[in-house]
Design a protein around this motif. Structure first.
Motif, PDB file in Angstrom:
ATOM      1  N   MET A   1     -12.595  -2.514 -34.314  1.00 47.66           N
ATOM      2  CA  MET A   1     -11.880  -2.642 -33.052  1.00 47.66           C
ATOM      3  C   MET A   1     -12.489  -3.768 -32.226  1.00 47.66           C
ATOM      4  SD  MET A   1     -11.018   0.293 -30.229  1.00 47.66           S
ATOM      5  CE  MET A   1      -9.949   1.105 -31.414  1.00 47.66           C
ATOM      6  N   SER A   2     -11.648  -4.550 -31.556  1.00 48.19           N
ATOM      7  CA  SER A   2     -12.123  -5.702 -30.795  1.00 48.19           C
ATOM      8  C   SER A   2     -12.876  -5.271 -29.546  1.00 48.19           C
ATOM      9  CB  SER A   2     -10.936  -6.573 -30.393  1.00 48.19           C
ATOM     10  OG  SER A   2     -10.125  -5.902 -29.439  1.00 48.19           O
ATOM     11  N   ASP A   3     -13.727  -6.184 -29.037  1.00 49.82           N
ATOM     12  CA  ASP A   3     -14.441  -5.926 -27.788  1.00 49.82           C
ATOM     13  C   ASP A   3     -13.464  -5.680 -26.641  1.00 49.82           C
ATOM     14  OD1 ASP A   3     -16.826  -6.284 -29.111  1.00 49.82           O
ATOM     15  OD2 ASP A   3     -17.104  -8.352 -28.451  1.00 49.82           O
ATOM     16  N   LEU A   4     -12.351  -6.384 -26.635  1.00 45.39           N
ATOM     17  CA  LEU A   4     -11.368  -6.228 -25.566  1.00 45.39           C
ATOM     18  C   LEU A   4     -10.761  -4.833 -25.587  1.00 45.39           C
ATOM     19  CD1 LEU A   4      -9.741  -7.358 -23.238  1.00 45.39           C
ATOM     20  CD2 LEU A   4      -8.165  -8.386 -24.888  1.00 45.39           C
ATOM     21  N   LEU A   5     -10.448  -4.341 -26.755  1.00 43.79           N
ATOM     22  CA  LEU A   5      -9.866  -3.003 -26.848  1.00 43.79           C
ATOM     23  C   LEU A   5     -10.895  -1.937 -26.477  1.00 43.79           C
ATOM     24  CD1 LEU A   5      -6.985  -2.292 -27.477  1.00 43.79           C
ATOM     25  CD2 LEU A   5      -7.649  -1.752 -29.811  1.00 43.79           C
ATOM     26  N   GLU A   6     -12.131  -2.150 -26.854  1.00 47.20           N
ATOM     27  CA  GLU A   6     -13.199  -1.225 -26.459  1.00 47.20           C
ATOM     28  C   GLU A   6     -13.353  -1.210 -24.939  1.00 47.20           C
ATOM     29  OE1 GLU A   6     -14.722   0.910 -28.101  1.00 47.20           O
ATOM     30  OE2 GLU A   6     -14.992   0.309 -30.184  1.00 47.20           O
ATOM     31  N   ALA A   7     -13.252  -2.385 -24.302  1.00 48.07           N
ATOM     32  CA  ALA A   7     -13.361  -2.461 -22.845  1.00 48.07           C
ATOM     33  C   ALA A   7     -12.207  -1.733 -22.165  1.00 48.07           C
ATOM     34  CB  ALA A   7     -13.397  -3.920 -22.400  1.00 48.07           C
ATOM     35  N   VAL A   8     -11.016  -1.857 -22.729  1.00 48.25           N
ATOM     36  CA  VAL A   8      -9.866  -1.127 -22.180  1.00 48.25           C
ATOM     37  C   VAL A   8     -10.098   0.364 -22.276  1.00 48.25           C
ATOM     38  CG1 VAL A   8      -7.421  -0.620 -22.529  1.00 48.25           C
ATOM     39  CG2 VAL A   8      -8.222  -2.984 -22.633  1.00 48.25           C
ATOM     40  N   ARG A   9     -10.561   0.812 -23.420  1.00 44.45           N
ATOM     41  CA  ARG A   9     -10.836   2.247 -23.611  1.00 44.45           C
ATOM     42  C   ARG A   9     -11.882   2.752 -22.622  1.00 44.45           C
ATOM     43  NH1 ARG A   9     -11.622   3.848 -29.941  1.00 44.45           N
ATOM     44  NH2 ARG A   9      -9.425   4.314 -30.433  1.00 44.45           N
ATOM     45  N   ALA A  10     -12.827   1.910 -22.278  1.00 44.60           N
ATOM     46  CA  ALA A  10     -13.912   2.304 -21.377  1.00 44.60           C
ATOM     47  C   ALA A  10     -13.502   2.224 -19.912  1.00 44.60           C
ATOM     48  CB  ALA A  10     -15.136   1.424 -21.620  1.00 44.60           C
ATOM     49  N   GLY A  11     -12.276   1.770 -19.642  1.00 37.31           N
ATOM     50  CA  GLY A  11     -11.807   1.677 -18.265  1.00 37.31           C
ATOM     51  C   GLY A  11     -12.353   0.480 -17.515  1.00 37.31           C
ATOM     52  N   ALA A  12     -12.648  -0.596 -18.214  1.00 32.96           N
ATOM     53  CA  ALA A  12     -13.233  -1.785 -17.581  1.00 32.96           C
ATOM     54  C   ALA A  12     -12.274  -2.396 -16.565  1.00 32.96           C
ATOM     55  CB  ALA A  12     -13.578  -2.817 -18.657  1.00 32.96           C
ATOM     56  N   GLY A  13     -12.851  -3.049 -15.563  1.00 35.91           N
ATOM     57  CA  GLY A  13     -12.077  -3.711 -14.536  1.00 35.91           C
ATOM     58  C   GLY A  13     -11.566  -5.068 -14.976  1.00 35.91           C
ATOM     59  N   PRO A  14     -10.771  -5.746 -14.125  1.00 33.53           N
ATOM     60  CA  PRO A  14     -10.166  -7.035 -14.491  1.00 33.53           C
ATOM     61  C   PRO A  14     -11.172  -8.090 -14.931  1.00 33.53           C
ATOM     62  CG  PRO A  14      -9.151  -6.166 -12.500  1.00 33.53           C
ATOM     63  CD  PRO A  14     -10.297  -5.269 -12.817  1.00 33.53           C
ATOM     64  N   ALA A  15     -12.294  -8.217 -14.214  1.00 32.06           N
ATOM     65  CA  ALA A  15     -13.265  -9.265 -14.554  1.00 32.06           C
ATOM     66  C   ALA A  15     -13.832  -9.046 -15.945  1.00 32.06           C
ATOM     67  CB  ALA A  15     -14.377  -9.294 -13.512  1.00 32.06           C
ATOM     68  N   ASP A  16     -14.174  -7.808 -16.259  1.00 26.73           N
ATOM     69  CA  ASP A  16     -14.728  -7.511 -17.576  1.00 26.73           C
ATOM     70  C   ASP A  16     -13.688  -7.706 -18.678  1.00 26.73           C
ATOM     71  OD1 ASP A  16     -17.247  -6.907 -16.602  1.00 26.73           O
ATOM     72  OD2 ASP A  16     -16.762  -4.789 -16.292  1.00 26.73           O
ATOM     73  N   LEU A  17     -12.442  -7.376 -18.400  1.00 27.34           N
ATOM     74  CA  LEU A  17     -11.387  -7.578 -19.400  1.00 27.34           C
ATOM     75  C   LEU A  17     -11.182  -9.059 -19.672  1.00 27.34           C
ATOM     76  CD1 LEU A  17      -8.740  -4.927 -18.235  1.00 27.34           C
ATOM     77  CD2 LEU A  17     -10.343  -4.738 -20.139  1.00 27.34           C
ATOM     78  N   LEU A  18     -11.228  -9.862 -18.611  1.00 24.11           N
ATOM     79  CA  LEU A  18     -11.066 -11.302 -18.784  1.00 24.11           C
ATOM     80  C   LEU A  18     -12.263 -11.935 -19.485  1.00 24.11           C
ATOM     81  CD1 LEU A  18      -9.451 -12.156 -15.344  1.00 24.11           C
ATOM     82  CD2 LEU A  18      -8.387 -12.499 -17.586  1.00 24.11           C
ATOM     83  N   ALA A  19     -13.404 -11.305 -19.378  1.00 24.33           N
ATOM     84  CA  ALA A  19     -14.605 -11.832 -20.024  1.00 24.33           C
ATOM     85  C   ALA A  19     -14.587 -11.616 -21.533  1.00 24.33           C
ATOM     86  CB  ALA A  19     -15.856 -11.190 -19.425  1.00 24.33           C
ATOM     87  N   CYS A  20     -13.764 -10.694 -21.992  1.00 25.63           N
ATOM     88  CA  CYS A  20     -13.651 -10.438 -23.434  1.00 25.63           C
ATOM     89  C   CYS A  20     -12.635 -11.386 -24.050  1.00 25.63           C
ATOM     90  CB  CYS A  20     -13.197  -8.994 -23.680  1.00 25.63           C
ATOM     91  SG  CYS A  20     -14.356  -7.729 -23.134  1.00 25.63           S
ATOM     92  N   VAL A 134      -4.110  -8.560 -14.574  1.00 24.73           N
ATOM     93  CA  VAL A 134      -4.982  -7.956 -15.583  1.00 24.73           C
ATOM     94  C   VAL A 134      -5.569  -6.666 -15.023  1.00 24.73           C
ATOM     95  CG1 VAL A 134      -7.143  -8.244 -16.864  1.00 24.73           C
ATOM     96  CG2 VAL A 134      -5.492 -10.132 -16.724  1.00 24.73           C
ATOM     97  N   GLY A 135      -5.557  -5.618 -15.826  1.00 24.31           N
ATOM     98  CA  GLY A 135      -6.057  -4.312 -15.419  1.00 24.31           C
ATOM     99  C   GLY A 135      -4.973  -3.345 -14.986  1.00 24.31           C
ATOM    100  N   ASP A 136      -3.758  -3.833 -14.723  1.00 21.59           N
ATOM    101  CA  ASP A 136      -2.669  -2.942 -14.312  1.00 21.59           C
ATOM    102  C   ASP A 136      -2.289  -2.008 -15.452  1.00 21.59           C
ATOM    103  OD1 ASP A 136      -2.541  -4.063 -11.811  1.00 21.59           O
ATOM    104  OD2 ASP A 136      -0.733  -5.256 -12.198  1.00 21.59           O
ATOM    105  N   ARG A 413      -7.653   9.778 -27.919  1.00 18.72           N
ATOM    106  CA  ARG A 413      -7.136  11.130 -28.145  1.00 18.72           C
ATOM    107  C   ARG A 413      -6.026  11.397 -27.139  1.00 18.72           C
ATOM    108  NH1 ARG A 413     -11.867  11.581 -25.275  1.00 18.72           N
ATOM    109  NH2 ARG A 413     -11.749  12.801 -23.336  1.00 18.72           N
ATOM    110  N   GLU A 414      -5.339  12.485 -27.326  1.00 18.78           N
ATOM    111  CA  GLU A 414      -4.297  12.884 -26.388  1.00 18.78           C
ATOM    112  C   GLU A 414      -4.918  13.363 -25.070  1.00 18.78           C
ATOM    113  OE1 GLU A 414      -1.248  15.462 -28.049  1.00 18.78           O
ATOM    114  OE2 GLU A 414      -1.955  14.916 -30.060  1.00 18.78           O
ATOM    115  N   GLY A 415      -4.138  13.305 -24.010  1.00 19.23           N
ATOM    116  CA  GLY A 415      -4.570  13.842 -22.729  1.00 19.23           C
ATOM    117  C   GLY A 415      -5.243  12.851 -21.806  1.00 19.23           C
ATOM    118  N   LEU A 416      -5.420  11.603 -22.241  1.00 15.43           N
ATOM    119  CA  LEU A 416      -6.080  10.600 -21.407  1.00 15.43           C
ATOM    120  C   LEU A 416      -5.050   9.836 -20.564  1.00 15.43           C
ATOM    121  CD1 LEU A 416      -8.532   9.113 -24.071  1.00 15.43           C
ATOM    122  CD2 LEU A 416      -8.995  10.924 -22.392  1.00 15.43           C
ATOM    123  N   GLY A 417      -5.548   9.174 -19.520  1.00 17.11           N
ATOM    124  CA  GLY A 417      -4.691   8.294 -18.740  1.00 17.11           C
ATOM    125  C   GLY A 417      -4.177   8.839 -17.435  1.00 17.11           C
TER     126      GLY A 417
END
Length: 437
Positions: A1-20, A134-136, A413-417
């Motif tokens: 799995m890519s670093d970007l997808l891992e950051a999304v899963r971790a709930g990273a903010g816009p700056a961190d998402l753009l850094a990936c 980004v982050g929406d 998993r189910e139930g997130l978000g």
């Protein structure tokens, strides 16, 4: 799995998402151009043979597009059509799109990512995107329009709209998707990823058919016959009729489904297995009369509107049972495109057939608003992992499902978000998970 997808899963903010870095490849459920024709001459065209899960290339996003990390998706019947390469192979659409210019050429690939319903997180936006960042958290609707065509100012559907994930590439069944910015809608805060992903295509299609200015224009007190009352479209139609002050009459195929639609607040239910249809089924005029009698016994009158999407099997009955001056609103033909009906019952009783295809952006947003207010509920019944996309689509192909079938893509998993637990409590788990139970 890519670093970007891992950051999304971790709930990273816009700056961190753009850094990936945006990955160059990602996993997706797709069909292959070199397999067109594998079902020729076969009766059972099992989509599990044609749907593959593996890596595909990331396209370059256009200035008016966004890249979304897909947390969850949902199956629609157009995925079945794509996977059996009918009525024409989707690759014919992709070839045509490829001839429109460099941005269209990206879609003409030897693989096609399926899926027309998704929920996820925006991870990149083009220079021309200004309403989303980004982050929406978003849901994606399936209407791809040319906003430079004059007709799109009247109604987006009339502007040679394409169905995302069916008539173009990079659909919902990948870890990432690339979509027009005007396909994005804010995710309802009280829903999980899989619940949010399940609604838009079917719910907004039903909204246009029944409520929107281009459909049947349902009013308070209208009797509305809904074929397949627990199906992907029918399950939302029943809710919209109830919400709008109409009187739904739901047709179902089992007592289990009858109980389910009853718990949605539908009082009038017809179990088609009890109609004694005979060998010709609903194609027989005798069956039409029997159905009409059953509707009148329940409501005291004939339907103002027939909500029709099954096509060949039911269309003759739909034309017959609609009241004088009534409307048959149709958006599809899952049992066959060639319809037969007795035209005397149409013209002599001044009935109308209303064609309705998909929805425009405004209709999709209005539908999502009802969902966000807790007035329209998901009808998600089952969720599969991405690796089982073929099995999930097979369930829809063989009608072994009720409501909507979901697909977990990047969600762990189910139930997130869920972001608004208080609203979720007010709406009630019994309403949100009715089809899961």
């Amino acid at each position: 799995m890519s670093d970007l997808l891992e950051a999304v899963r971790a709930g990273a903010g816009p700056a961190d998402l753009l850094a990936c870095e945006l990955p160059t490849r990602f996993r997706a459920a797709h069909t292959r151009k070199d397999e067109v024709g594998i079902f020729d001459g076969e009766t059972d065209k099992d989509v599990r043979r044609s749907i593959h899960v593996g890596e595909v290339e990331m396209p370059e996003p256009a200035p008016d597009e966004a890249v979304v990390a897909v947390m969850a998706a949902a199956i629609n019947y157009n995925t079945v059509w794509s996977a059996i390469f009918e009525p024409i192979p989707t690759f014919a659409f992709l070839e045509k799109l490829g001839r429109t210019g460099p941005w269209g050429a990206r879609h003409d690939q030897p693989w096609h990512i399926l899926g027309s319903d998704a929920a996820g997180v925006v991870v990149r936006v083009g220079d021309g995107v200004h309403n989303f960042r980004v982050g929406d958290r978003v849901v994606v609707h399936a209407g791809v329009i040319d906003d430079q065509e004059p007709a799109s100012q009247e109604d987006g559907v009339s502007s040679h709209a394409l169905a995302w994930g069916f008539e173009n590439n990079f659909g919902a069944f990948g870890e990432f998707t690339v979509v027009k910015a005007n396909q994005l809608i804010r995710k309802p805060a009280h829903l999980t990823w899989e619940e949010a992903a399940a609604n838009t295509l079917c719910a907004a299609t039903a909204y246009r058919m029944l409520v929107g200015a281009h459909g049947a224009r349902m009013k308070q007190g209208d009797v509305v016959l809904v074929w397949g009352g627990t199906g992907g479209l029918g399950s939302y139609a029943v809710q919209l009729v109830k919400n709008g002050g109409g009187i739904p009459v739901a047709v179902v195929s089992s007592e289990e489904k009858a109980d389910l639609v009853r718990r949605q607040g539908c009082e009038h239910i017809i179990n088609r297995t009890e109609l004694e249809l005979g060998d010709e089924g609903l194609r027989s005029p005798k069956a039409w009369r029997r159905l009409g009698e059953r509707i009148r016994s329940l409501t005291g009158e004939d339907p103002h509107i027939v909500f029709e999407y099954l096509g060949a099997e039911t269309f003759g009955a739909s034309v017959y049972v609609a009241r004088r001056g009534g409307k048959i609103v149709t958006c599809g033909s899952s049992t066959g495109y060639r319809h037969e009906y007795d035209n005397r019952f149409l013209w002599m009783n001044i009935k109308s057939i209303v064609g309705s295809h998909g929805f425009n952006y405004h209709e999709a947003v209005e539908t999502n608003r009802l969902i966000g207010l807790g007035m329209l509920h998901p009808t998600l019944s089952t969720v599969y992992p991405l690796e089982e996309a073929g099995e999930a689509t097979r369930a829809v192909q063989t009608n072994r499902h009720i409501g909507k079938v979901g697909l977990l893509v990047a969600a762990e998993r189910e139930g997130l978000g869920v972001e608004d637990s208080a609203l979720r409590d007010r709406v009630g788990e019994e309403n949100l998970t009715l089809y899961r139970r």
